[in-house]
Write a protein that holds these residues in place. Sequence first.
Motif, short mmCIF file in Angstrom:
data_model
loop_
_atom_site.label_atom_id
_atom_site.label_comp_id
_atom_site.label_asym_id
_atom_site.label_seq_id
_atom_site.Cartn_x
_atom_site.Cartn_y
_atom_site.Cartn_z
N ASP A 225 43.71 44.41 5.69
CA ASP A 225 42.99 45.62 5.32
C ASP A 225 41.58 45.29 4.85
O ASP A 225 41.39 44.70 3.78
N ALA A 226 40.60 45.68 5.64
CA ALA A 226 39.20 45.40 5.29
C ALA A 226 38.71 46.32 4.19
O ALA A 226 37.81 45.96 3.42
N SER B 222 42.91 41.55 0.98
CA SER B 222 43.16 42.18 2.27
C SER B 222 44.65 42.22 2.58
O SER B 222 45.15 43.18 3.19
N ALA C 100 39.76 44.96 0.68
CA ALA C 100 39.06 43.68 0.50
C ALA C 100 37.59 43.91 0.19
O ALA C 100 37.03 43.25 -0.69
N ALA D 23 35.78 39.74 8.96
CA ALA D 23 36.47 40.90 9.52
C ALA D 23 36.23 41.08 11.01
O ALA D 23 36.92 41.87 11.65
#
Length: 270
Positions: free
Chosen positions: A71-72, A109, A75, A58
């Motif tokens: 999208d962290a 993610s 995830a 990330a």
Amino acid sequence: MSGLTIVLIIIVALLAGMEGILDQFQFHQPVVACTLIGLVTGHLKEGIILGGSLQMIALGWANIGAAVAPDAALASVASGIIMVLALETNATDTTTAINTAITLAIPLSVAGLFLTMICRTIAIPLVHLMDSAAEKGNIAGVEFWHIIAILMQGVRIAIPAAILCFIPSNAVQSALQAMPSWLAGGMAVGGGMVAAVGYAMVINMMATKEVWPFFVLGFVFAAINSLTLIALGAIGVSLALVYLGLKESAGSSNNGNVSGDPLGDILNDY
């Protein structure tokens, strides 16, 4: 999982989803979200390891202009839950469970990116409602719709997290046992590579001729087994202070004409 554990996971997921927009307390960062998932499920050590590995990926994710990064939050939360489910089935060892979760984090993610795009599209009418409330001087109404929009981002992570929590453990165990050895080995290799790819993305953005020596020194010091993390941190701080001192010295010796390379400025002065 117990009912209390599921509730705590949903709370962590809600906070992670909201922080993906607020970006204030960093609950959406993998090292934080996975650690919290591990804490509430009783797998703190594994959560920290997973979060640290995903954080390396990330590091290279950033929103630039209209381009939205993966999208962290989803995830981190979803991969953390998958890891916990794998560990609680006793169908696999810790390393395999973590590597499987790391590999699944990338498609998760992308799914999270799709969900946040939906939420942002739905939030457009809410902006008009806030404008109407602002025209009437209704500050409480503006705050209400603002809170609703932020909660919507949290719910997009909380709902998938809740669904994952109710997956039967025997289904996870059957899936892991049905996984062929070549696929498990490939996921282990992929899990080890994605962290390196994420760090390489950061180096690619930051690397200049001025900072390359620090990268080299960092890798050399990290290879010395007798050095602890505290020692490496102290070395890093010392190098930063030396660099700042050289930069200040170069600026004063060149009457403020600094090229960005403090050591080169000092050498050129002589």
